[in-house]
Write an enzyme that holds these catalytic residues in place. Structure first.
Site, PDB file in Angstrom:
ATOM      1  N   ASP A 459       5.971 -21.872 -20.787  1.00 19.82           N
ATOM      2  CA  ASP A 459       6.717 -20.685 -20.371  1.00 19.82           C
ATOM      3  C   ASP A 459       6.901 -19.723 -21.543  1.00 19.82           C
ATOM      4  OD1 ASP A 459       8.086 -19.014 -18.686  1.00 19.82           O
ATOM      5  OD2 ASP A 459       9.647 -20.463 -18.160  1.00 19.82           O
ATOM      6  N   GLU A 462       6.167 -13.884 -24.348  1.00 21.73           N
ATOM      7  CA  GLU A 462       5.912 -12.446 -24.237  1.00 21.73           C
ATOM      8  C   GLU A 462       6.725 -11.649 -25.263  1.00 21.73           C
ATOM      9  OE1 GLU A 462       5.709 -14.508 -20.299  1.00 21.73           O
ATOM     10  OE2 GLU A 462       7.424 -14.067 -21.608  1.00 21.73           O
ATOM     11  N   ASP A 526       8.546 -14.319 -12.630  1.00 15.81           N
ATOM     12  CA  ASP A 526       9.835 -14.226 -11.939  1.00 15.81           C
ATOM     13  C   ASP A 526       9.822 -13.149 -10.856  1.00 15.81           C
ATOM     14  OD1 ASP A 526      10.488 -16.079 -13.815  1.00 15.81           O
ATOM     15  OD2 ASP A 526      11.738 -14.752 -15.034  1.00 15.81           O
TER      16      ASP A 526
END
Length: 776
Positions: A459, A462, A526
């Site tokens: 995960d 970024e 998300d």
């Protein structure tokens, strides 16, 4: 990035020097053409004394790919990182022909020099060498089918005032927030008050031409009219931000373009100029590849050959993934309870994902003996185990001091550890340019794999700083921002492959860049719990698979919020007819019985259908791995001659034979059937296309799925309970659909790329033949 103020003016303060004519052309090296392009008309030698000159180098690494490198100053020291090209092996030498009818190494603007043509395979670039007429036209095939072109003044070196750069994603992001004292970046480092150098290239955009790709984009599927920044950001699915920025696009005209820069690349797709695709980067050079092949599929095959073929996930990953959700509380009792209830409801779970293990250790109060517990789960419920990880280390983590002491964490230019309070208090970032840090990080993961973990969810990655930091290996921080996710995924994937074997490694990754298709699987990030977000997710997936990625998933039901029962059932059907299927939420669980008994029925029945389809699905996965043509693909990719398909972003092909059209409402299904006699997978009703269909009161227990004419589907038995079984031996059912001539279908073994056998049949005959396959 926009440098103009309409068609006649430049933006305030911009100094623009664009190529207008070729003053010299030479064979720089064997098989390379190098042009000296003036940014003003050269009437006499005196005109060469001032003003910028552009060097344009044209070469080819392999047939059907042309490399163009545009340079202003050559003396700047190169600084990485760079994308790895042809990671699967050096390609065969290209067949290059350079046709220079001028019969001289020097091309002068008089009297009337002829065009120079550079040819590699079926792709050509013709250079206009006439006075005040510089341009390059790219064509395909013996008949010179026009693809795109660089027009007069279509290449430039530009100096822009700092304030103009604020339109870039990098300068407007939270990583450059001047009001956050933790960033600690000086005005000099920002470049405030200075001029910033850019290189620009513009390609022609034809009437009716449509552009796709540029990574996972949740806005309009067609990129025409959009300003797109390739700068990874953690923005969910509801904005122009993207987790997976890929500086590659594919055109409906059958060519692609890859900008070979890991840093921020700005695209103006028919936006700043309606008939141009412009792209720009900071610095003194701009390098890109024009990719041919004759079709959109061939372009993707050539592009993935250039940046890496998609990895092949193991067969078990195509089963249903169930997670504990993100911020929910859970312990052994909760997890076992979920798995037991799924088992009792006949909902086959193949992968259990445990979220939020921030320090690479289990909470021993919740899981007193993790290894024994994982072993129990595998034996009792037949599941694989996936754990959540990220590359951020809180200063409250028990491993922070260790990482800091050994220099494994990213540092500021001052030598201090880079930290801020986003995500975790005192959050630091692992520096994967340091081999020692990679070994340290993977040693933590190896311990988990030794416990029985089979996959890792990589995960985040970024929000990587690009100002005021220095990497261990001296990498340019702006170039590392997007590339960081690639390096992170590579390090983890390589460990899994080393520990578990080739074609047994799998990630569940959120961020990526060009070449990330080598490390599957990726999911859409998300999304909210709404039909709009469901459609956003699909647009993102189709954009990503138009960018070289073969496999894709999403959070069934949406991540944020709690879906309605109707939405959950529609999204569940969509998820189970995606390449990879995962139940996952944020603050609420995504177990089907929370959304009504009909949701349980959808989960049970469609999971079984997907498992029955695994001989077909895994065959398509192998094809994607070997050809680079994605498994989940847009309609335009499969039907480029159908003008309606150019705009379809609410349905897709799952492999070459199944059309899937998710339902985006509580009631009505709407979809398009291309030309031919298509058969409903559920009812065997044949529909002749091309035709739009609207079905009110569409049942929640189904999703529109149609089989392409002239297809053979090979299905496993009805009682199969897992996606990974011995496809060729178990006893398969072969279904024939509107055959034309002789049609065959290969059957995989289910292990890696090996094929077990083949089935075939002929038009007008019911008999199905096979070799190496047991049919019922």
């Amino acid at each position: 990035m926009k440098f103009t103020d309409g068609p006649w003016f430049k933006a305030k303060g911009v100094v623009f020097s664009a190529g207008v004519e070729v003053v010299n052309a030479t064979m720089a090296k064997k098989g390379e053409l190098e042009l000296m392009v003036a940014t003003k008309h050269i009437a006499t030698r005196g005109d060469t004394l001032t003003g910028a000159m552009l060097t344009v180098n044209i070469s080819s690494p392999c047939d059907d790919i042309i490399k163009v490198k545009l340079t202003h100053f050559k003396g700047r020291k190169p600084c990485g990182p760079t994308f790895e090209l042809f990671p699967d092996g050096t390609p065969a030498s290209p067949t290059i022909k350079i046709d220079n009818p001028n019969q001289t190494p020097a091309i002068l603007p008089e009297p009337t020099p002829q065009p120079i043509t550079f040819i590699t395979g079926s792709l050509s670039a013709q250079v206009n060498t006439s006075s005040k007429s510089y341009g390059v036209t790219f064509s395909h095939g013996a008949h010179d089918q026009h693809l795109t072109s660089i027009e007069y003044k279509g290449q430039a070196v530009i100096d822009a005032p700092y304030q103009l750069t604020l339109q870039q994603a990098s300068e407007g992001s939270c990583m450059a927030n001047e009001n956050d004292p933790s960033i600690g970046v000086t005005d000099d480092e920002r470049g405030r008050g200075q001029m910033v150098r850019y290189m620009l290239n513009e390609m022609g955009l034809s009437v009716g031409e449509t552009i796709y790709g540029l990574g996972e984009r949740f806005g309009p599927f067609i990129k025409n009219g959009q300003q797109v920044s390739c700068w990874n950001q953690d923005g969910g699915t509801a904005s122009q931000q993207a987790y997976k920025c890929v500086p590659f696009y594919v055109s409906s005209k059958g060519y692609g373009l890859f900008v070979n820069h890991t840093e921020e690349v700005d695209f103006e797709v028919g936006c700043e100029k309606c008939s141009r695709v412009g792209f720009s980067v900071r610095g003194e050079n701009l390098e890109y590849f024009v990719i041919g092949g004759g079709s959109m599929k061939a372009v993707l095959s050539n592009y993935t050959r250039l940046t890496g073929m998609p990895g092949l996930p193991p067969a078990w990953t195509f089963g249903l993934w169930m997670t504990t959700s993100f911020t929910t509380s859970y312990d052994q009792k909760t997890v076992s309870g979920f798995l037991q209830q799924m088992k009792e409801r006949d909902c086959a779970v193949r992968v259990l994902h445990l979220d939020c293990l921030c320090s690479f250790t289990f909470d021993l109060e919740m899981f007193p003996d993790p290894k024994a517990y994982l072993t129990h789960l595998k034996q009792e419920y037949g599941v694989k185990i996936c754990l959540w990880i990220n590359p951020y280390i809180s200063q409250h983590s028990p491993i922070f001091e260790e990482g800091m002491g050994h220099g494994y964490l990213l540092k500021r230019t001052s030598g201090d550890i880079w930290q801020w309070d986003m995500w975790q208090p005192g959050c630091a970032i692992v520096d994967f340019t340091n081999p020692g840090a990679c070994n340290w990080y993977t040693s933590k993961l190896a311990t988990l794999i030794n416990m029985g973990v089979d996959a890792l969810k990589t995960d985040f990655a970024e929000r990587i700083p690009h100002l005021g930091v220095k990497y261990y290996d001296g990498s340019d921080a702006r170039k590392m921002h997007n590339f960081y996710a690639h390096k992170y995924n590579q390090v983890v994937f390589d460990l899994l492959e080393k520990k578990l074997g080739k074609h047994e490694a799998v990630l569940f990754a959120r961020a990526a860049s060009a070449g990330g298709q080598r490390y599957p699987v990726h999911w859409g990030g998300d999304c909210e719990s709404s039909y709009q977000a469901m459609a956003e997710s699909l647009r993102g997936g189709l954009s990503l698979t138009s960018s070289g990625f073969a496999f894709w998933s999403h959070d069934i039901g949406g991540f944020e919020g709690k879906p309605s029962d109707s939405l959950f059932k529609r999204w569940l059907a969509f998820g189970l007819f995606s390449t990879h299927s995962r139940l996952h939420g944020s603050f609420s669980y995504r177990v089907p019985w929370l959304y009504g008994e009909e949701a349980v029925k959808v989960c049970s029945e469609l999971s079984k259908v997907k498992m029955r389809l695994m001989p077909y699905i895994y065959a398509q996965a192998i094809n994607a791995h070997e050809t680079g043509v994605p498994m989940m693909r847009s309609m335009i990719l499969e039907f480029p001659e159908d003008p309606t398909c150019a705009y379809l972003d609410r349905q897709y092909m799952l492999g070459e034979s199944l059309l899937v059209a998710p339902v985006f409402s509580d009631n009505t299904a709407q979809y398009y059937i291309p030309a031919g006699n298509w058969t409903c997978f559920w009812t065997n009703k044949v529909i002749a296309g091309p035709k739009w269909i609207s079905e009110p009161s569409y049942p929640f227990t189904r999703i529109p799925v149609f089989v392409r004419p002239s297809s053979i589907l090979v299905l496993g038995p009805e009682d199969v309970t897992t996606p990974d079984y011995t496809y060729a031996e178990i006893g398969l059912e072969a279904r024939l659909y509107e055959l034309v001539g002789k049609v065959s279908a290969r059957v995989p073994s289910g292990k890696g790329v090996a094929w077990a056998g083949e089935v075939w049949a002929e038009e007008g005959q019911d008999k199905v033949h096979s070799t190496g396959v047991h049919l019922i």
